[in-house]
Design a protein around this motif. Sequence first.
Motif, PDB file in Angstrom:
ATOM      1  N   MET A   1       0.798  -0.810   0.133  1.00  0.00           N
ATOM      2  CA  MET A   1      -0.083   0.066   0.242  1.00  0.00           C
ATOM      3  C   MET A   1       1.226   1.214   0.195  1.00  0.00           C
ATOM      4  O   MET A   1       1.503   1.215   0.632  1.00  0.00           O
ATOM      5  CB  MET A   1      -0.932  -0.209   1.233  1.00  0.00           C
ATOM      6  N   HIS A   2       0.806   2.377  -1.057  1.00  0.00           N
ATOM      7  CA  HIS A   2       1.382   3.916  -0.942  1.00  0.00           C
ATOM      8  C   HIS A   2       0.416   4.734  -1.681  1.00  0.00           C
ATOM      9  O   HIS A   2      -0.663   4.346  -1.750  1.00  0.00           O
ATOM     10  CB  HIS A   2       2.753   3.744  -2.207  1.00  0.00           C
ATOM     11  N   ARG A   3       0.939   6.310  -0.960  1.00  0.00           N
ATOM     12  CA  ARG A   3       0.266   7.316  -0.812  1.00  0.00           C
ATOM     13  C   ARG A   3       1.062   7.841  -1.677  1.00  0.00           C
ATOM     14  O   ARG A   3       2.666   7.694  -1.632  1.00  0.00           O
ATOM     15  CB  ARG A   3       0.153   7.595   0.549  1.00  0.00           C
ATOM     16  N   LEU A   4       0.131   8.405  -2.673  1.00  0.00           N
ATOM     17  CA  LEU A   4       1.125   9.728  -3.596  1.00  0.00           C
ATOM     18  C   LEU A   4      -0.601  10.496  -3.354  1.00  0.00           C
ATOM     19  O   LEU A   4      -1.002  10.527  -3.302  1.00  0.00           O
ATOM     20  CB  LEU A   4       1.210   8.732  -5.028  1.00  0.00           C
ATOM     21  N   GLU A   5       0.831  11.757  -3.054  1.00  0.00           N
ATOM     22  CA  GLU A   5       0.471  13.063  -2.693  1.00  0.00           C
ATOM     23  C   GLU A   5      -0.013  14.027  -4.634  1.00  0.00           C
ATOM     24  O   GLU A   5       1.535  14.316  -4.079  1.00  0.00           O
ATOM     25  CB  GLU A   5       0.408  13.662  -1.574  1.00  0.00           C
ATOM     26  N   HIS A   6      -0.184  14.837  -4.683  1.00  0.00           N
ATOM     27  CA  HIS A   6      -0.245  15.365  -5.324  1.00  0.00           C
ATOM     28  C   HIS A   6      -1.213  16.768  -5.671  1.00  0.00           C
ATOM     29  O   HIS A   6      -2.603  16.803  -5.470  1.00  0.00           O
ATOM     30  CB  HIS A   6      -0.320  14.905  -7.198  1.00  0.00           C
ATOM     31  N   TYR A   8      -1.936  18.477  -3.495  1.00  0.00           N
ATOM     32  CA  TYR A   8      -2.840  18.586  -2.136  1.00  0.00           C
ATOM     33  C   TYR A   8      -4.110  17.800  -1.949  1.00  0.00           C
ATOM     34  O   TYR A   8      -5.340  17.266  -1.732  1.00  0.00           O
ATOM     35  CB  TYR A   8      -4.213  20.057  -1.820  1.00  0.00           C
ATOM     36  N   VAL A   9      -3.737  16.515  -2.941  1.00  0.00           N
ATOM     37  CA  VAL A   9      -4.786  14.986  -3.483  1.00  0.00           C
ATOM     38  C   VAL A   9      -3.714  14.165  -3.038  1.00  0.00           C
ATOM     39  O   VAL A   9      -2.863  14.056  -3.713  1.00  0.00           O
ATOM     40  CB  VAL A   9      -5.811  14.796  -5.077  1.00  0.00           C
ATOM     41  N   ASN A  10      -4.323  13.127  -2.585  1.00  0.00           N
ATOM     42  CA  ASN A  10      -3.989  11.920  -2.053  1.00  0.00           C
ATOM     43  C   ASN A  10      -4.912  10.549  -3.192  1.00  0.00           C
ATOM     44  O   ASN A  10      -6.036  10.802  -3.573  1.00  0.00           O
ATOM     45  CB  ASN A  10      -3.861  11.387  -0.631  1.00  0.00           C
ATOM     46  N   CYS A  11      -3.770   9.969  -3.600  1.00  0.00           N
ATOM     47  CA  CYS A  11      -4.595   8.816  -4.240  1.00  0.00           C
ATOM     48  C   CYS A  11      -3.539   7.092  -3.512  1.00  0.00           C
ATOM     49  O   CYS A  11      -2.609   7.681  -3.302  1.00  0.00           O
ATOM     50  CB  CYS A  11      -4.138   8.764  -5.920  1.00  0.00           C
ATOM     51  N   TYR A  12      -4.024   5.924  -4.017  1.00  0.00           N
ATOM     52  CA  TYR A  12      -3.194   5.149  -3.245  1.00  0.00           C
ATOM     53  C   TYR A  12      -2.988   4.269  -4.507  1.00  0.00           C
ATOM     54  O   TYR A  12      -3.699   4.018  -5.507  1.00  0.00           O
ATOM     55  CB  TYR A  12      -3.749   4.818  -2.183  1.00  0.00           C
ATOM     56  N   ILE A  13      -2.068   3.338  -3.972  1.00  0.00           N
ATOM     57  CA  ILE A  13      -1.475   2.526  -5.285  1.00  0.00           C
ATOM     58  C   ILE A  13      -1.956   0.866  -3.504  1.00  0.00           C
ATOM     59  O   ILE A  13      -0.645   0.543  -2.943  1.00  0.00           O
ATOM     60  CB  ILE A  13      -0.575   2.619  -5.419  1.00  0.00           C
ATOM     61  N   LEU A  14      -2.446  -0.104  -4.254  1.00  0.00           N
ATOM     62  CA  LEU A  14      -2.891  -0.937  -3.871  1.00  0.00           C
ATOM     63  C   LEU A  14      -2.000  -2.109  -4.123  1.00  0.00           C
ATOM     64  O   LEU A  14      -2.590  -2.610  -5.875  1.00  0.00           O
ATOM     65  CB  LEU A  14      -3.708  -1.623  -3.175  1.00  0.00           C
TER      66      LEU A  14
END
Length: 238
Positions: A1-6, A8-14
Motif C-alpha cells: 500500500m502506497h500513498r501519492l500526494e499531488h 493536496y490530493v491523495n491517491c493510493y496504490i495497492l
Amino acid sequence: MHRLEHAYVNCYILEGRDGVTIVDAAFPSSWPHVSLALDSIGRAFSDVRALVLTHAHFDHLGIAHRLAREYAVPATVHPDDHRIAQHPYAYARERTPFLYPLRYPKAIPILAAMTFAGAITVKGTNALESLPSQGPLDVPGSPEVIFTPGHTMGHCALRLPDSGALISGDALVTLDPYKGTRGPQIIAGAATADSAQALASLDALVATEAELVLPGHGEPWRDGIRSAVDAARAVGRT
C-alpha cells in the motif's frame, strides 16, 4: 500500500500478486507522478488491473479518461456517482465554493495548486464499472467497500483488512481544501452534497475499527478511526 500526494490530493496504490489497484485518480497532470510512483515499486501502468474511485469529483477523476483510453482500465465507482464521472463539474453541493477563499484565505494556495494541476480541465469518462455498496472487491489489494454517502451520494470508503487501514476518501479528511483547515473533519458544504448525511456516515467508518486512516486530502491519521471521527464531529458542518 502506497500513498501519492499531488496538489493536496491523495491517491493510493495497492499491490497484489497479479498487479496493482489505483485508488482515486487525482488530476490530469498527476499522470507522470503516478508513473514515477509505479516505477519506484517495480511496476508500470501495464500492471494496473483496476482503478477504484471513492467518489467521482474532478479532483479524484483526473487520469481516469487517459487510463481507460491507453490501457483499457475502466473506473470502478458507485452507480450513484456515474453521472458525476461522466460530467465532472455537475455535482451537488450545499453552498457556493466561490466565497470560501474570502472567508478562509489559508485555502487560496491550496486551491491555486489544484487549479494549476488541472482541476478545471478534467475530462469525464464513460468507461465505468459499478462499485457495490459493500463487500470485498476482487482486485489487487482486496479492499472491502464501505458505503459512506454524503460528500457525494455514491461515496464509498475502502477498508484494507490485512493492514488495519481505511482509505476514507473524502468521507473524512485531515485537510479541507476549501478552508485550509487541518485535522479530522468532513469537507465543507462547498463540495459536499449533504453534510448531515456525511456526518451520519461516520458511523460506518467507526465500525471498521481501523487503526490507520488514509484520507483523500491531508496526512494519514494514525490514532485510530474512532478518535478521528470524534474530532470530525466536534468540527461539524461548515
